[in-house]
Design a protein around this motif. Sequence first.
Motif, short mmCIF file in Angstrom:
data_model
loop_
_atom_site.label_atom_id
_atom_site.label_comp_id
_atom_site.label_asym_id
_atom_site.label_seq_id
_atom_site.Cartn_x
_atom_site.Cartn_y
_atom_site.Cartn_z
N PRO A 90 0.81 -1.21 0.00
CA PRO A 90 0.00 0.00 0.00
C PRO A 90 0.85 1.26 0.00
N ASN B 37 -0.05 3.92 1.64
CA ASN B 37 -0.13 4.33 3.03
C ASN B 37 0.36 3.18 3.91
N GLU C 195 -1.82 1.11 6.39
CA GLU C 195 -2.73 0.06 5.93
C GLU C 195 -2.20 -1.33 6.28
N LYS C 196 -0.93 -1.40 6.64
CA LYS C 196 -0.34 -2.68 7.02
C LYS C 196 -0.69 -3.05 8.47
N SER D 234 -6.51 -3.02 13.15
CA SER D 234 -7.24 -1.99 13.89
C SER D 234 -6.67 -1.83 15.30
N TYR E 97 0.17 10.25 7.62
CA TYR E 97 -0.71 9.29 6.95
C TYR E 97 -2.06 9.08 7.61
N LYS E 98 -2.21 9.46 8.88
CA LYS E 98 -3.48 9.23 9.56
C LYS E 98 -4.46 10.32 9.18
#
Length: 210
Positions: free
Chosen positions: A144, A146, A149-150, A153, A208-209
Amino acid sequence: MENKFKVLIVDDHSVVRHGLALVLKRGCDIVSISHADNYEDLTIQLKENQDLLFLDISIPGGKNLKMVEDIRAEYPKLLIMMFSAYAEEHYALRYIHAGANGFLNKYSKDEEILTAVKSVINTGKFISDVVKEKIIQNTLHNLPINPLEKLSSREIEVAELLANGEGTIEISNKLNVQMNTVSTFKSRIFDKLGVNNVIKLVEILKIYKN
């Protein structure tokens, strides 16, 4: 665009702005170089029909990726060169995806800066060797753009708590998990993002957030 062009340099450090201006004046045919040290001044200066914008990621009043998206939406023909001390491999693709024409590290040599400027003026883009390699690796391994994304949650949740200054004990109590579990999450987060301390983690979350 004609060979002569107008440049706007935006950085909250005067020495950076003036140093870059000297490099550009020596190697480029420039009509004018304007300066701004915050986002409000940036928006005012852009109304003067600038051709090329050198923009630091972190400026007072700016919102990182959002400010690039906003500038691109309002000035579709403006050339935007991100000029940052942050590592290209972590940030460049995200900003190019947001609308920047290129990403240049502040520690680049004078000739590298001039090469980048000529490239972005002549072709509309500048992709460094570091970024090219990142694109190749992302494509080959389907990674990804970003890096967050790795993360799962729960890992995102732990990462945000770490970035907010929470320690292992506080996170353990807040999430109702064992301290060794928190340590495991922290190790996984650092490994997946390629960082080795919370300061670098904060930088990645800041960029990135959403």
